[in-house]
Every structure is written in C-alpha cells, then in structure tokens.
Write a protein that holds these residues in place. Structure first.
Motif, short mmCIF file in Angstrom:
data_model
loop_
_atom_site.label_atom_id
_atom_site.label_comp_id
_atom_site.label_asym_id
_atom_site.label_seq_id
_atom_site.Cartn_x
_atom_site.Cartn_y
_atom_site.Cartn_z
N ARG A 1 42.73 42.10 45.11
CA ARG A 1 43.33 43.37 45.22
C ARG A 1 42.92 43.93 46.77
O ARG A 1 41.84 44.25 46.82
N PRO A 2 43.70 44.14 47.72
CA PRO A 2 43.63 44.45 48.88
C PRO A 2 42.98 45.80 48.95
O PRO A 2 41.99 45.96 49.58
N ASP A 3 43.30 46.58 48.14
CA ASP A 3 42.58 48.02 48.00
C ASP A 3 40.90 47.78 47.65
O ASP A 3 40.38 48.58 47.96
N LEU B 1 39.65 34.44 47.53
CA LEU B 1 39.78 34.96 48.85
C LEU B 1 40.15 34.07 49.94
O LEU B 1 40.91 34.17 50.98
N SER B 2 39.32 32.91 50.01
CA SER B 2 39.55 31.96 51.00
C SER B 2 40.73 30.72 50.74
O SER B 2 41.08 30.08 51.86
N LEU C 1 38.98 43.88 40.56
CA LEU C 1 38.83 43.08 41.71
C LEU C 1 40.07 42.12 42.12
O LEU C 1 40.43 41.85 43.17
N LEU C 2 40.50 41.73 40.94
CA LEU C 2 41.56 40.72 41.20
C LEU C 2 42.82 41.19 40.20
O LEU C 2 42.82 41.73 39.29
N ASP C 3 44.13 40.62 41.16
CA ASP C 3 45.64 40.96 40.51
C ASP C 3 45.64 39.45 39.64
O ASP C 3 45.28 38.51 40.24
N THR D 1 41.10 52.53 39.11
CA THR D 1 41.24 51.44 40.05
C THR D 1 39.78 51.30 40.97
O THR D 1 39.25 52.38 41.04
N PRO D 2 39.82 50.09 41.49
CA PRO D 2 38.40 50.01 42.48
C PRO D 2 38.52 51.04 43.85
O PRO D 2 37.70 51.71 44.10
N SER D 3 39.85 51.32 44.39
CA SER D 3 40.05 52.20 45.27
C SER D 3 39.83 53.64 44.74
O SER D 3 39.16 54.29 45.62
N ASP D 4 39.78 53.83 43.48
CA ASP D 4 39.94 55.26 42.99
C ASP D 4 38.14 55.51 42.83
O ASP D 4 37.63 56.36 43.19
#
Length: 121
Positions: A101-103, A51-52, A86-88, A7-10
C-alpha cells in the motif's frame, strides 16, 4: 494488530517523524501493530520481495518457492501483512496477488525520517 477500521496512513498520519518529537502513548500503540507485523523475519522478507518484484506486485505462487515453508504458511504471513494494512491483495482466478500500500510505505518512511530529511541508510 491495528484496528481494522484504521489504515496505516491513519495510524501514522498523526505522527511527526520520531526525530522531531516523541510519540504519545496512543500513537505508539497505533504504530506498534504495523511494526509487529514486520517484526517476523519471514514477513519482513515477504514485504521486501513484494516491493522489489516486477511492477511491485507478486503472486503467492511466486513467493512460496523462495521459502522452505508450505503455501498455507506463506499465505498466513501474507494475511498478517494484509490485515495490518501494509499490503493490498487481489484474487485473480485461484491465485492472490499482493501489492504494498503506497500510503503505508509513505507513512512508514515519514515516521523514520530524520529532521533534516536524511535517511539512516
């Protein structure tokens, strides 16, 4: 692209802000997939629009009219953003809705933070 099991956070969790210490080769390879996904102007705009958008969520049907591109092309770009982590996405009826994705957003923000916490903007 990044490893689908990562995942991006990983990918970014192991990385201190760039202003604190240089990335290792492995860290740079992990992060580069996320940055490559955002490097296309259409994908960068799509990410910004999601995002916006109201509630931070947008349907492909809301995004497509903003471009001089076909719906399949927009869907392809959204797929790249999704596959990079980056996106769910969530299918509702015939439409697909996208949310950042917030993470991933937190990890990207942390990566580019300066040592004193001030942003570059």
């Amino acid at each position: 692209m990044t490893d689908p099991s990562t995942t991006p956070s990983d990918a970014l969790a192991c990385c201190a802000p760039l202003a604190r210490e240089p990335l290792t080769t492995e860290q740079a390879e992990q992060v580069s997939g996320l940055l490559k996904a955002l490097a296309d102007p259409v994908r960068l705009r799509l990410m910004s629009m999601v995002l916006s958008h109201a509630d931070g969520e947008a349907c492909v049907c809301d995004l497509t009219p903003q471009f001089d591109l076909s719906q399949p092309t927009i869907s392809h770009h959204l797929k790249v953003l999704h596959e990079s982590g980056l996106l769910d996405r969530e299918k509702r009826g015939v439409w697909v809705y996208y949310r950042a994705r917030p993470d991933a957003m937190s990890a990207m923000t942390s990566l580019f933070a300066t040592v004193d916490g001030a942003s570059g903007c």
